[in-house]
Design an enzyme around this catalytic site. Structure first.
Site, PDB file in Angstrom:
ATOM      1  CG  ASP A  22      -0.266  -0.136   2.539  1.00 47.59           C
ATOM      2  OD1 ASP A  22       0.852   0.138   2.574  1.00 47.59           O
ATOM      3  OD2 ASP A  22      -1.305  -0.059   3.609  1.00 47.59           O
ATOM      4  CB  SER A  23       4.647   1.843  -0.088  1.00 48.97           C
ATOM      5  OG  SER A  23       4.757   0.719  -0.956  1.00 48.97           O
TER       6      SER A  23
ATOM      7  CD  GLU B  65       8.023  -0.257   7.621  1.00 53.03           C
ATOM      8  OE1 GLU B  65       6.893  -0.940   7.348  1.00 53.03           O
ATOM      9  OE2 GLU B  65       8.250   0.797   7.290  1.00 53.03           O
TER      10      GLU B  65
HETATM   11  O1  KIV Z   1       3.520  -1.196   1.837  1.00 54.30           O
HETATM   12  C1  KIV Z   1       4.681  -1.617   1.684  1.00 54.30           C
HETATM   13  O2  KIV Z   1       5.329  -1.120   0.619  1.00 54.30           O
HETATM   14  C2  KIV Z   1       5.037  -2.246   2.911  1.00 54.30           C
HETATM   15  C3  KIV Z   1       6.634  -2.631   2.633  1.00 54.30           C
HETATM   16  C4  KIV Z   1       7.388  -1.395   2.977  1.00 54.30           C
HETATM   17  C5  KIV Z   1       6.826  -3.813   3.699  1.00 54.30           C
HETATM   18  O3  KIV Z   1       4.458  -2.549   3.537  1.00 54.30           O
END
Ligand code: KIV
Length: 263
Positions: free
Chosen positions: A46-47, A180
């Protein structure tokens, strides 16, 4: 061709001490590069809210957007395992809704598994999904969907709580866990304690594998990068140079030259 990565492949890699590589991707072309390069896990994180949609955080990403991007990534992958990231509020309301939303990633978007954020609090969801036959990757430590509750994107240092969260998500049925924003000695201890593979981001070298956001590590955009990101390429710079040359050549009339014209 190498057989497709499964949850068993990842477990075996941990048992054999082989490091697991993971990256995010959000579309067909980049997912193809990752798949061909041999990355074991592609997370459609969701990044995408931050690095693709240009938002401040990940909170507004919707189920439909996540399904749309996960389907593009799945279409490109023959080797990598594709994991869909469950958006904020898609799994918190009720267990039935969580199962329904997670199921969409497998049914509509071709994913093999889903990821969701949280420790002890989300164990009932992890169990419900596992019972429904949906592999779940947990995500503990700095969980970006709780940015307001954490008071910002902050490294998490409560060792006792982190170890409990890690044990709880494993016992609930998660096949893997993302760690994380956790100090290296704590994530190394979690990794030694668990049977399932740990995938670290800002959690040091003691994890079973590593994940980074693709747009950060390839320099696709030029946003602020946290300390843990190593930039392996500078795509923004290369793209800028290409665009400058194009503008110059069109303006001065040197493009298209003979070789690019139909006669
Ligand atoms: O949304 C994302 O990209 C993530 C990663 C950073 C683990 O959760």
């Amino acid at each position: 061709m190498q057989p497709r990565v499964t949850t068993s492949t990842l477990l075996k890699m941990k048992q054999e001490g082989k490091k697991i590589t993971a990256l995010t991707a959000y579309d067909f072309p980049f997912a193809s590069y990752l798949d061909k390069a041999g990355i074991e896990i592609i997370l459609v994180g969701d990044s995408l809210g931050m690095v693709v949609q240009g938002k401040e955080n990940t909170l507004s990403v919707t189920m439909d957007e996540s399904i749309y991007h996960t389907a593009m990534v799945s279409r490109a992958c023959k080797y990598s395992m594709v994991i869909g990231d469950m958006p904020f509020m898609s799994y918190q309301g009720s267990l039935d809704r969580a199962v329904e939303n997670a199921g969409r990633f497998l049914k509509e978007a071709g994913a093999t598994a889903v990821k969701l954020e949280g420790g002890a609090d989300v164990c009932p969801v992890i169990s419900a999904l596992a019972k429904a036959g949906i592999p779940v990757q947990a995500h503990i430590g700095l969980t970006p969907q709780s940015v307001h509750q954490m008071g910002g994107f902050k490294v998490q240092r409560d060792e006792e709580r982190l170890l409990k969260d890690a044990r709880d998500v494993e016992n609930a049925g998660a096949f893997s866990v993302v760690l994380e924003g956790i100090p290296s000695p704590i994530s190394a201890k979690i990794t030694q304690t668990l049977n399932i593979p740990t995938i670290g981001i800002g959690a040091g070298s003691g994890c079973d594998g590593q994940i980074l956001v693709l747009h950060d590590m390839l320099g696709i955009n030029d946003r602020f990068l946290p300390k843990f990101v190593k930039k392996y390429a500078d795509i923004a710079k290369i793209a800028g140079q290409g665009l400058e040359s194009y503008i110059k050549e069109v303006k001065e009339g040197s493009f298209p030259s003979d070789e690019y014209e139909y006669k």
